[in-house]
Design a protein around this motif. Structure first.
Motif, PDB file in Angstrom:
ATOM      1  N   TRP A  74      31.753  49.839  49.318  1.00 38.99           N
ATOM      2  CA  TRP A  74      32.566  50.247  48.244  1.00 38.99           C
ATOM      3  C   TRP A  74      32.374  49.073  47.428  1.00 38.99           C
ATOM      4  O   TRP A  74      31.329  48.097  47.679  1.00 38.99           O
ATOM      5  CB  TRP A  74      33.904  49.894  48.203  1.00 38.99           C
ATOM      6  CG  TRP A  74      34.657  49.204  48.337  1.00 38.99           C
ATOM      7  CD1 TRP A  74      35.180  48.281  49.413  1.00 38.99           C
ATOM      8  CD2 TRP A  74      35.598  47.751  47.664  1.00 38.99           C
ATOM      9  NE1 TRP A  74      35.670  47.251  49.508  1.00 38.99           N
ATOM     10  CE2 TRP A  74      35.428  46.965  48.139  1.00 38.99           C
ATOM     11  CE3 TRP A  74      34.888  47.182  45.980  1.00 38.99           C
ATOM     12  CZ2 TRP A  74      36.175  45.383  47.780  1.00 38.99           C
ATOM     13  CZ3 TRP A  74      35.940  45.699  45.746  1.00 38.99           C
ATOM     14  CH2 TRP A  74      36.155  45.268  46.498  1.00 38.99           C
ATOM     15  N   GLU A  76      32.940  47.779  42.584  1.00 39.30           N
ATOM     16  CA  GLU A  76      32.940  47.171  41.173  1.00 39.30           C
ATOM     17  C   GLU A  76      32.994  46.646  40.066  1.00 39.30           C
ATOM     18  O   GLU A  76      32.051  45.556  40.552  1.00 39.30           O
ATOM     19  CB  GLU A  76      35.219  46.522  41.531  1.00 39.30           C
ATOM     20  CG  GLU A  76      35.471  46.459  40.586  1.00 39.30           C
ATOM     21  CD  GLU A  76      37.115  46.000  41.214  1.00 39.30           C
ATOM     22  OE1 GLU A  76      36.988  44.606  39.802  1.00 39.30           O
ATOM     23  OE2 GLU A  76      37.666  45.905  41.741  1.00 39.30           O
ATOM     24  N   ASN A  78      32.564  45.474  36.466  1.00 41.75           N
ATOM     25  CA  ASN A  78      33.525  45.632  35.300  1.00 41.75           C
ATOM     26  C   ASN A  78      34.943  46.069  35.616  1.00 41.75           C
ATOM     27  O   ASN A  78      35.439  46.851  35.129  1.00 41.75           O
ATOM     28  CB  ASN A  78      33.240  45.885  33.979  1.00 41.75           C
ATOM     29  CG  ASN A  78      32.039  44.634  33.519  1.00 41.75           C
ATOM     30  OD1 ASN A  78      31.862  43.119  33.895  1.00 41.75           O
ATOM     31  ND2 ASN A  78      30.868  44.624  32.496  1.00 41.75           N
ATOM     32  N   GLY A  79      35.529  46.405  36.545  1.00 41.01           N
ATOM     33  CA  GLY A  79      36.830  46.646  36.937  1.00 41.01           C
ATOM     34  C   GLY A  79      36.836  48.219  37.319  1.00 41.01           C
ATOM     35  O   GLY A  79      38.343  48.772  37.854  1.00 41.01           O
ATOM     36  N   VAL A  80      35.759  48.988  37.346  1.00 42.12           N
ATOM     37  CA  VAL A  80      35.298  50.004  37.839  1.00 42.12           C
ATOM     38  C   VAL A  80      35.012  49.864  39.512  1.00 42.12           C
ATOM     39  O   VAL A  80      33.688  49.753  38.959  1.00 42.12           O
ATOM     40  CB  VAL A  80      35.037  50.852  36.796  1.00 42.12           C
ATOM     41  CG1 VAL A  80      34.070  52.404  37.483  1.00 42.12           C
ATOM     42  CG2 VAL A  80      34.976  50.975  34.925  1.00 42.12           C
ATOM     43  N   GLU A  81      36.249  50.704  40.231  1.00 38.54           N
ATOM     44  CA  GLU A  81      35.655  50.627  41.620  1.00 38.54           C
ATOM     45  C   GLU A  81      35.224  52.274  41.895  1.00 38.54           C
ATOM     46  O   GLU A  81      34.865  53.123  41.201  1.00 38.54           O
ATOM     47  CB  GLU A  81      36.659  51.031  42.300  1.00 38.54           C
ATOM     48  CG  GLU A  81      37.092  49.411  42.474  1.00 38.54           C
ATOM     49  CD  GLU A  81      38.869  49.317  43.486  1.00 38.54           C
ATOM     50  OE1 GLU A  81      38.804  50.739  44.125  1.00 38.54           O
ATOM     51  OE2 GLU A  81      39.201  48.727  43.707  1.00 38.54           O
ATOM     52  N   CYS A  82      33.827  52.099  42.770  1.00 37.16           N
ATOM     53  CA  CYS A  82      33.241  53.327  43.122  1.00 37.16           C
ATOM     54  C   CYS A  82      33.020  53.252  44.970  1.00 37.16           C
ATOM     55  O   CYS A  82      32.375  52.150  45.990  1.00 37.16           O
ATOM     56  CB  CYS A  82      32.089  53.842  43.274  1.00 37.16           C
ATOM     57  SG  CYS A  82      30.450  54.599  42.837  1.00 37.16           S
ATOM     58  N   TYR A  83      33.309  54.114  45.551  1.00 38.87           N
ATOM     59  CA  TYR A  83      33.074  53.999  47.543  1.00 38.87           C
ATOM     60  C   TYR A  83      31.810  54.476  47.693  1.00 38.87           C
ATOM     61  O   TYR A  83      31.900  55.393  47.497  1.00 38.87           O
ATOM     62  CB  TYR A  83      34.281  54.684  48.077  1.00 38.87           C
ATOM     63  CG  TYR A  83      35.609  53.684  47.355  1.00 38.87           C
ATOM     64  CD1 TYR A  83      35.371  52.879  48.656  1.00 38.87           C
ATOM     65  CD2 TYR A  83      36.389  53.719  46.676  1.00 38.87           C
ATOM     66  CE1 TYR A  83      37.266  51.650  48.448  1.00 38.87           C
ATOM     67  CE2 TYR A  83      37.575  52.907  46.001  1.00 38.87           C
ATOM     68  CZ  TYR A  83      37.965  51.914  47.298  1.00 38.87           C
ATOM     69  OH  TYR A  83      38.722  51.514  47.043  1.00 38.87           O
ATOM     70  N   ARG A 132      31.767  43.273  41.897  1.00 38.83           N
ATOM     71  CA  ARG A 132      31.916  43.089  43.790  1.00 38.83           C
ATOM     72  C   ARG A 132      31.856  44.087  44.888  1.00 38.83           C
ATOM     73  O   ARG A 132      31.751  44.727  43.851  1.00 38.83           O
ATOM     74  CB  ARG A 132      34.048  43.239  43.187  1.00 38.83           C
ATOM     75  CG  ARG A 132      34.348  42.167  42.098  1.00 38.83           C
ATOM     76  CD  ARG A 132      36.422  42.052  42.112  1.00 38.83           C
ATOM     77  NE  ARG A 132      36.801  41.616  43.130  1.00 38.83           N
ATOM     78  CZ  ARG A 132      37.599  41.604  43.986  1.00 38.83           C
ATOM     79  NH1 ARG A 132      38.186  42.685  43.930  1.00 38.83           N
ATOM     80  NH2 ARG A 132      38.033  40.633  44.808  1.00 38.83           N
ATOM     81  N   ASP A 146      31.844  38.070  44.492  1.00 34.85           N
ATOM     82  CA  ASP A 146      32.299  38.472  43.641  1.00 34.85           C
ATOM     83  C   ASP A 146      30.994  37.430  43.293  1.00 34.85           C
ATOM     84  O   ASP A 146      31.152  36.739  43.250  1.00 34.85           O
ATOM     85  CB  ASP A 146      33.624  37.392  42.838  1.00 34.85           C
ATOM     86  CG  ASP A 146      34.610  38.382  43.331  1.00 34.85           C
ATOM     87  OD1 ASP A 146      35.067  39.499  43.363  1.00 34.85           O
ATOM     88  OD2 ASP A 146      35.391  37.757  43.906  1.00 34.85           O
TER      89      ASP A 146
END
Length: 156
Positions: A74, A76, A78-83, A132, A146
């Protein structure tokens, strides 16, 4: 006789099951030791790095012999997560490629340890970009990196 047999059966079960260990859902996660190869990254803390606005490349893999299968699952931005769904299945092909507007992730399992090749594209947004990256290994072993990418704005 039935009372004695019943009592003996109960005592036997107590002895047998008292030696069992049950899965503890509260187990602690273990941060895995990583090797990171890059000429573009500057380390600021144990798990935080900076990269220039122009982008760069890094290769991340496990430094532990017991964890050769440590891979990105996974991220992230700028605050948007992607798996990354299906990463484990893609490894049977020796290579899995994922491309996004911020960069690219190539996971290679042709040789062990698994290599996570990450390319971060130039940041043209005018704002700092925070990336991240979550790497999972076997069972409860993990690490989160990070990466702060500077903006392309030059300060006068």
């Amino acid at each position: 006789m039935k009372k004695i047999l019943g009592t003996l059966l109960i005592l036997t079960n107590i002895v047998i099951f008292s030696g069992c260990t049950f899965i503890n859902e509260e187990e602690k996660f273990n941060p895995v030791a990583l090797k990171i190869e890059s000429t573009d990254l500057a380390q600021t803390t144990r798990d935080e790095y900076t990269i220039p606005a122009g982008g760069g490349q890094l290769t991340v893999y496990s430094a532990e012999e017991k964890n050769p299968f440590c891979l990105v699952n996974w991220f992230e931005v700028n605050g948007v997560e992607c798996y990354l769904n299906g990463v484990e299945n893609d490894l049977y092909n020796d290579r899995a490629d994922y491309s996004y507007n911020w960069g690219e992730i190539i996971i290679s399992s042709a040789t062990l340890p698994v290599k996570n090749n990450i390319t971060i594209r130039p940041n043209l947004s005018g704002k700092e970009r925070k990336i991240r990256i979550g790497l999972n290994c076997f069972k409860y072993d993990y690490r989160i990196l990070d990466i702060i990418q500077r903006s392309n704005e030059s300060k006068p």
